[in-house]
Scaffold this motif. Structure first.
Motif: not given
Length: 333
Positions: A65, A67, A69, A97, A99, A114-115, A118, A120, A123
């Protein structure tokens, strides 16, 4: 009745194969006989088995996964970038994901944490500036980060963007060549690197090239919104500008509509060049002339660059600059 969780063990038992074989089928490994693959897939269907991404992540130390942003999920600039990111992520079998950080420094740090919690694998950051707090979060986490449509003036972080200095210089020169002496630069806060360092530099270079003195009363800092564009037009008029270079399409639509509402003829009395060439530029009447930065490609290349960083592949250059153009429409002569 509570739904029972079906595990890889249940599938293996029902299909009368080893768990390793089920794993190979799920991961698309070609080394499985066609008949066995069919049998396993039938059992997966019948039991409604879904591989547990978390468990797989624990085994491989990867969650596949990423993230992403995004400062403002409603702005077409960011949604165009996100499309490119998403398509390449799917191609390389990564989930995303998304955000929303509301262009707020504190919330950005919170979202990053938060990411990272999880787990990830990487990013992608689209914010307009990088606060010191955010930079130290990135550094501490050791998770690969790529900026999309954003810049790192220190060039420590990988990024994909265009040459904003050259783009703004070219657009300003076009307005100067059309006979405008007073050109407004309408932009976000000058504390942001793209606006304050790159756009402003390109604007000043074009004026310099035409032998026109820089006048800071023609530079307008405002929010990236339609309302802000509507509101700023009166000040642009008061400053005596006959043209404007605007750093966001929603803002540009606001300026255009305020000009038309005030009885100003566009492009005869007032010319506009906007910056992102999103769908909005073709929805207005007259249609907006725009810098054309390849937003989808910026997103796609940023995601591809991230896959290389996550897989520790060699990279020649961490700052990738894509080409840009100016798309002529009806708000310039």
């Amino acid at each position: 009745m509570e739904k029972q969780t079906i595990t890889i063990y249940d599938v293996a038992r029902e299909a009368n194969v080893s768990m390793a074989t089920v794993s190979r089928v799920v991961n698309g490994n070609p080394n499985v006989k066609a008949a066995t693959r069919r049998r396993v897939l039938d059992v997966i269907d019948r039991l409604d088995y879904r591989p547990n991404a978390v468990a797989r992540g624990l085994a491989s130390k990867k969650t596949t996964t990423v993230g992403v942003i995004i400062p403002d999920v409603t702005n077409m600039f960011f949604s165009s970038l996100a499309r490119g990111i998403d398509d390449v992520a799917s191609m390389y079998k990564y989930n995303i994901i998304l955000a929303n950080s509301d262009e707020n420094n504190q919330k950005e740090v919170q979202v990053v944490n938060t990411l990272l919690a999880k787990q990830v694998d990487g990013l992608i950051y689209m914010g307009r500036s990088i606060s010191d707090d955010l930079r130290s979060e990135f550094a501490r986490s050791k998770t690969p980060v790529v900026l999309a449509g954003s810049v790192d003036p220190d060039e420590q972080l990988a990024s994909v963007n265009i040459d904003y200095v050259a783009a703004v210089q070219g657009a300003t020169k076009q307005l100067l060549d059309a006979g405008n002496k007073k050109i407004a630069l309408v932009t976000g806060p000058l504390s942001e690197p793209i606006s304050g360092q790159y756009r402003l530099r390109g604007y000043k270079q074009a004026l310099d090239g035409a032998g026109i003195a820089y006048d800071e009363s023609l530079v307008f800092e405002t929010e990236y919104s339609y309302q802000a564009g509507l509101a700023v037009f009166k000040q642009i008029q008061k400053a005596g500008a006959t043209a404007a270079l605007i750093s966001d399409d929603e803002m540009a639509v606001g300026v255009l509509n305020a000009a038309l509402d005030a009885g100003v003829r566009v492009p005869d009395d007032f010319q506009i060049i906007t910056s992102n060439n999103t769908k909005l530029t073709q929805m207005t009447r007259p249609q907006l002339t725009s810098l054309d930065q390849p937003l989808y490609d910026i997103g796609a290349v940023a995601m591809r660059l991230l896959t290389k960083l996550m897989n520790k592949e060699g990279i020649d250059e961490i700052t990738v600059r894509l080409g840009f153009d100016i798309t002529e429409r009806q708000t310039t002569k």
